[in-house]
Design an enzyme around this catalytic site. Structure first.
Site, mmCIF file in Angstrom:
data_model
loop_
_atom_site.group_PDB
_atom_site.id
_atom_site.type_symbol
_atom_site.label_atom_id
_atom_site.label_comp_id
_atom_site.label_asym_id
_atom_site.label_seq_id
_atom_site.Cartn_x
_atom_site.Cartn_y
_atom_site.Cartn_z
ATOM 1 N N ASP A 105 -8.277 -7.571 0.774
ATOM 2 C CA ASP A 105 -7.390 -7.751 1.918
ATOM 3 C C ASP A 105 -8.133 -7.293 3.161
ATOM 4 O O ASP A 105 -9.024 -6.444 3.091
ATOM 5 C CB ASP A 105 -6.101 -6.935 1.752
ATOM 6 C CG ASP A 105 -6.326 -5.458 2.067
ATOM 7 O OD1 ASP A 105 -6.010 -5.024 3.190
ATOM 8 O OD2 ASP A 105 -6.851 -4.722 1.191
ATOM 9 N N CYS A 154 -8.051 -27.869 12.402
ATOM 10 C CA CYS A 154 -9.314 -28.585 12.592
ATOM 11 C C CYS A 154 -9.118 -30.099 12.543
ATOM 12 O O CYS A 154 -9.880 -30.849 13.164
ATOM 13 C CB CYS A 154 -10.329 -28.132 11.549
ATOM 14 S SG CYS A 154 -10.964 -26.465 11.846
ATOM 15 N N CYS A 203 -8.399 -27.848 7.372
ATOM 16 C CA CYS A 203 -7.096 -27.295 7.751
ATOM 17 C C CYS A 203 -6.469 -28.131 8.858
ATOM 18 O O CYS A 203 -7.143 -28.901 9.552
ATOM 19 C CB CYS A 203 -7.222 -25.829 8.166
ATOM 20 S SG CYS A 203 -7.746 -25.541 9.870
ATOM 21 N N ASP A 219 -2.705 8.178 -1.875
ATOM 22 C CA ASP A 219 -4.038 8.760 -1.913
ATOM 23 C C ASP A 219 -4.367 9.457 -0.604
ATOM 24 O O ASP A 219 -3.637 9.351 0.376
ATOM 25 C CB ASP A 219 -5.089 7.685 -2.216
ATOM 26 C CG ASP A 219 -5.145 6.614 -1.133
ATOM 27 O OD1 ASP A 219 -4.093 6.333 -0.524
ATOM 28 O OD2 ASP A 219 -6.227 6.047 -0.912
ATOM 29 N N CYS A 273 -14.129 -28.044 7.864
ATOM 30 C CA CYS A 273 -12.816 -27.502 7.490
ATOM 31 C C CYS A 273 -11.754 -28.599 7.486
ATOM 32 O O CYS A 273 -11.711 -29.436 8.393
ATOM 33 C CB CYS A 273 -12.419 -26.386 8.459
ATOM 34 S SG CYS A 273 -10.810 -25.627 8.118
ATOM 35 N N HIS A 306 -6.243 -21.189 11.261
ATOM 36 C CA HIS A 306 -7.567 -21.629 10.821
ATOM 37 C C HIS A 306 -8.304 -20.516 10.087
ATOM 38 O O HIS A 306 -8.913 -20.753 9.032
ATOM 39 C CB HIS A 306 -8.412 -22.103 12.002
ATOM 40 C CG HIS A 306 -9.869 -22.192 11.655
ATOM 41 N ND1 HIS A 306 -10.398 -23.238 10.939
ATOM 42 C CD2 HIS A 306 -10.891 -21.304 11.861
ATOM 43 C CE1 HIS A 306 -11.687 -23.024 10.730
ATOM 44 N NE2 HIS A 306 -12.019 -21.862 11.276
ATOM 45 N N ASP A 339 0.846 -1.183 0.000
ATOM 46 C CA ASP A 339 0.000 0.000 0.000
ATOM 47 C C ASP A 339 0.888 1.242 0.000
ATOM 48 O O ASP A 339 2.108 1.156 0.123
ATOM 49 C CB ASP A 339 -0.964 -0.014 1.184
ATOM 50 C CG ASP A 339 -0.255 -0.048 2.527
ATOM 51 O OD1 ASP A 339 0.944 0.276 2.578
ATOM 52 O OD2 ASP A 339 -0.899 -0.386 3.524
ATOM 53 N N SER A 340 0.279 2.406 -0.147
ATOM 54 C CA SER A 340 1.067 3.618 -0.363
ATOM 55 C C SER A 340 1.416 4.367 0.907
ATOM 56 O O SER A 340 2.266 5.249 0.896
ATOM 57 C CB SER A 340 0.286 4.568 -1.277
ATOM 58 O OG SER A 340 -0.886 5.026 -0.609
ATOM 59 N N GLY A 341 0.734 4.048 2.010
ATOM 60 C CA GLY A 341 0.893 4.801 3.247
ATOM 61 C C GLY A 341 -0.188 5.836 3.451
ATOM 62 O O GLY A 341 -0.308 6.407 4.532
ATOM 63 N N GLY A 342 -0.994 6.076 2.426
ATOM 64 C CA GLY A 342 -2.035 7.093 2.540
ATOM 65 C C GLY A 342 -3.052 6.789 3.612
ATOM 66 O O GLY A 342 -3.418 7.664 4.410
ATOM 67 N N GLN A 356 -11.546 7.237 -4.878
ATOM 68 C CA GLN A 356 -12.023 7.789 -3.615
ATOM 69 C C GLN A 356 -13.303 8.573 -3.848
ATOM 70 O O GLN A 356 -13.831 8.595 -4.960
ATOM 71 C CB GLN A 356 -10.930 8.662 -2.982
ATOM 72 C CG GLN A 356 -9.716 7.883 -2.484
ATOM 73 C CD GLN A 356 -9.986 7.083 -1.213
ATOM 74 O OE1 GLN A 356 -11.114 7.073 -0.684
ATOM 75 N NE2 GLN A 356 -8.970 6.391 -0.717
#
Length: 395
Positions: free
Chosen positions: A289, A332, A329, A152, A327, A358, A98-101, A212
């Site tokens: 994300d 589990c 994984c 941004d 699940c 998990h 990411d840009s830090g904005g 935005q």
């Protein structure tokens, strides 16, 4: 003058309404979309080793790193000495930075915004710092991520129309400057013939623009138009899930997603719950994300097929079932709710580690199931059943 080479390609394999299943190809491998990207703020996804992220349980093809945090600590020079962020952290798959904005925005009153950039005090030592589109691009070039985000300015979800417009217009101007600096950094090494500059980045880093405009749909449309005029490798929707009502988020996505280029990836930043992901895929989003799977795991909460489960609750004290009986994984397959509650109640760090594993498995597997349902033509049924389960559980 050298020419910029394409750093990514994006191919759509199937549609189901607005939902898309695709392949995002980078220099470090192919990423199947829709995709959830674990968040690695300081160059590490909290509570889990990279070997597990790469293993068959999770098989994360791309993770995030935070420009703001890494710039302040350990600093760009330290990362440069290691040959870039991939080598510094020991991760050989794709990275998005990411840009830090957003991080600067989250500092609130301790920042001062001007046309040039943002002045703020470091959360590390209180020192006065300045971050601009050009500096953000320089830092991300040094990090060497596959996908770079423009710098941004994020307006809060309840911003007035006037404040949202000022923020959107500043983001557009900063995006233009980000694009210009990005191109300069990608090409300057090839023109000068100097290996120690950024020659090796040409064709290896992609740049995404960010839409935005807070909750105002007309501003969102205008923001996207401005991003399209500049031209980017992909487009993100930012500034959502920052205090606005959930219905507002859907209105914004419904407005802008259909207007985004079909042939390029679409990224919804910082969102959200499993239900949010499935609903956003239905609206044409490809990339996501969120810190929820790791943060909630550290706090004793598991995401399951039937909603959220808090291991701290006494009702699980003698429950020998896994967190999620559907699940596969490793957590589990091996551990019971009773054991995980015991770990959490006794303050063992393993509780957060296992719950994080998990939760990431659940998020990543959900995206794989969504993708498969799009490819098979069964996404409408999958979506309906998934949302019904989440609502029945009180998600």
């Amino acid at each position: 003058m050298a020419e910029m080479k394409p750093a990514i390609t994006f191919e759509i394999e199937a549609f189901s309404g607005q939902a898309r299943a695709g392949l995002l190809k980078t220099r470090r491998g192919v990423i199947e979309t829709p995709v959830f990207m674990p968040v690695g703020t300081a160059g590490t996804v909290k509570g889990i080793r990279f070997e597990e992220l790469e293993g068959k349980d999770l098989d994360a093809r791309i993770i995030l790193a935070n420009t703001y945090h890494l710039w302040l600590r350990p600093g760009v020079e330290t990362i440069k000495l290691s040959g870039g962020l991939h080598r510094f952290i020991g991760w050989d798959r794709a990275l998005l930075t990411d840009s830090g904005g957003f991080q600067v925005w989250s500092l609130g009153a301790v920042r001062k915004i001007s046309e040039e950039g943002t002045v703020f005090r470091s959360h590390v030592d209180g020192s006065l710092q300045f971050l601009s589109p050009e500096i953000s691009m320089e830092v991300q070039a040094a990090l060497g991520s596959e996908i770079v985000m423009v710098f941004d300015e994020c307006a809060p979800g309840n911003a007035s129309a006037a404040d949202a417009r000022r923020s959107m217009e500043l983001t557009a101007r900063w995006a233009n400057r980000s694009r210009a600096k990005f191109a300069e950094l990608q090409l300057q090494g090839a023109d000068a013939g100097r290996k120690e500059s950024h020659a090796d980045l040409n064709g290896k880093q992609a740049l995404f623009g960010i839409v935005q405009g807070a909750s105002y749909r007309e501003l969102r449309r205008e923001s996207l138009e401005r991003m399209l005029e500049i031209g980017f490798d992909g487009y993100a929707v930012g500034g959502l899930s920052v205090g606005e009502e959930k219905s507002v988020m859907w209105e914004v996505i419904d407005e802008v997603a259909p207007l985004m280029p079909t042939s390029q990836p679409r990224y919804l930043m910082g969102v959200g719950t499993p239900e949010d992901l499935v609903e956003s895929v239905a609206r044409g989003i490809d990339m996501f994300d969120c810190v929820l799977p790791t943060r909630n795991g550290r706090n004793g909460q598991a995401f399951t097929t039937w909603g959220r489960l808090n291991v701290k609750n006494a009702q699980w004290a003698n429950d020998t079932r896994p967190l999620d009986e559907s699940c596969e994984c490793s957590v589990c397959r091996r551990h019971s709710r009773a054991f995980l509650r015991h770990l959490h109640q006794t303050g063992e760090m393993l509780a957060g580690i296992l719950l994080t594993h998990h939760n990431l498995a659940f998020f990543l597997d959900t995206m794989r199931r969504v993708r498969q349902s799009i490819l098979s033509g069964d996404f409408p049924n999958y979506r309906r059943e998934f949302i019904e389960r989440m609502r029945a559980s009180g998600e």
